[in-house]
Design an enzyme around this catalytic site. Structure first.
Site, PDB file in Angstrom:
ATOM      1  N   ASP A 152      12.908   9.065 -31.248  1.00  0.00           N
ATOM      2  CA  ASP A 152      12.671  10.508 -31.180  1.00  0.00           C
ATOM      3  C   ASP A 152      13.347  11.187 -32.360  1.00  0.00           C
ATOM      4  OD1 ASP A 152      11.335  10.013 -28.858  1.00  0.00           O
ATOM      5  OD2 ASP A 152      12.642  11.210 -27.556  1.00  0.00           O
ATOM      6  N   HIS A 302      17.316   7.380 -30.313  1.00  0.00           N
ATOM      7  CA  HIS A 302      17.308   8.656 -31.029  1.00  0.00           C
ATOM      8  C   HIS A 302      17.780   8.439 -32.466  1.00  0.00           C
ATOM      9  CE1 HIS A 302      17.080  10.225 -26.904  1.00  0.00           C
ATOM     10  NE2 HIS A 302      16.547  11.305 -27.456  1.00  0.00           N
TER      11      HIS A 302
END
Length: 336
Positions: A152, A302
């Site tokens: 992400d 992430h």
């Protein structure tokens, strides 16, 4: 006496004939198409050598442009077919039908305490039953030792270039879910992702903390469509995968994305990596990533994480040592 003069006459005539032939030969235009066998062989060999040299020059170019086969391979896109240039019609949405589907939001989560025989976490089946009919996936259904890496990209924290370098070195394809903020601030990184064979996914414009279902159907649609159009208009790239912020979704939200041509991608592995100032110890994080590995896993990491950046290469190596390989995400096979 008579015989002697006859012999002299014959010799004189023969000499005159030879002189005449030599003169004619020296004045005649040479036959350019005629060669001795030796000359013919030499000419053919020379011609073939020249052609081979010319072909080599065309193939290799200048010395600066010449690359070893390994170098050329690593710089090529890992999976060119993953880049889609055909624009989807994301406007074919039946809002009346969607309004009849439940918009109750569900916080996404599962237990790592209970694992099945393939080491998959307990709870995946619940979400399969909840959202599966709307082209939503939290793992890829396979018993083969293949895993899929997704990252992400809510915003850039200085690590993405290093992450891309590692992925290029290791030959691994990733799905990068980008927000509008990331698109606005770092379009050059998105272009590099595309050029290097990675997949770009839609992670919304607003990234609402309360979840996409809280926006309402029309606002949700406009949010998804806006980033969809921006990415396509800038890069000629059609996104087909969507990730809900915090995994907060509803049946209605998943159905909306399906009607827009998207698949919703959840995950079967994630850990506490999304607070830049509160990062897990790298060894602990690496051990956790490897402990919960399982066939068909979709990993959520992430890209704002310094720990993830540090351990990425070791994680890839460790997974391969455990007999796993990183798959190219099967975008066009989803929903079939």
């Amino acid at each position: 006496m008579k015989k002697r003069w006859l012999s002299v006459a014959i010799l004189l005539a023969f000499s005159l004939m030879l002189m005449s032939c030599g003169k004619a030969s020296s004045q005649a235009e040479p036959d350019k198409g005629t060669e001795s066998p030796a000359e013919a062989v030499t000419t053919v060999e020379t011609s073939e050598t020249e052609e081979a040299t010319q072909a080599s020059e065309v193939t290799t170019g200048s010395e600066e442009d010449t690359q070893a086969p390994e170098e050329a391979t690593t710089e090529a896109p890992q999976d060119p077919a993953s880049s889609s240039s055909e624009k989807m019609d994301v406007t074919n949405v039946d809002f009346d039908a969607l309004s009849k589907i439940s918009n109750k939001s569900e916080e996404y989560g599962f237990s790592n305490k209970w694992r099945d025989e393939l080491n998959r976490p307990d709870g995946l089946e619940y979400y399969d039953a909840l959202y599966g009919e709307y082209s939503a996936y939290n793992h890829i259904d396979t018993e083969e030792k293949i895993i899929y890496l997704t990252m992400d990209e809510g915003y850039e924290n200085g690590y993405t270039p290093t992450i891309l370098d590692t992925l290029k070195e290791k030959g691994v394809q990733v799905v990068f879910f980008v927000t509008e903020q990331f698109y606005d601030e770092h379009p050059e990184l998105i272009q590099r992702m595309i050029d290097e064979g990675h997949i770009i996914g839609n992670h919304t414009c607003s990234h609402p903390a309360s979840g996409m279902p809280s926006l309402g159907l029309k606002a949700e649609y406009e949010d998804i469509k806006k980033l969809n159009d921006e990415i396509y208009d800038t890069f000629g790239y059609q996104m087909k995968l969507f990730r809900f912020p915090q995994g907060n979704a509803s049946k209605q939200s998943c159905a909306l994305l399906q009607q827009m041509g998207y698949s919703s991608i959840f995950w079967s592995f994630a850990y506490y990596d999304y607070e830049p100032d509160d990062q897990m110890d790298p060894k602990e994080a690496l051990d956790k990533c490897l402990e919960y590995i399982h066939p068909g896993a979709i990993y959520l990491l992430h890209a704002i994480s310094g720990t993830n950046t540090e351990i990425l290469g070791d994680f890839i190596d460790g997974a391969r040592e455990a007999g796993y390989e990183f798959g190219n995400f099967p975008v066009d096979e989803l929903g079939k």
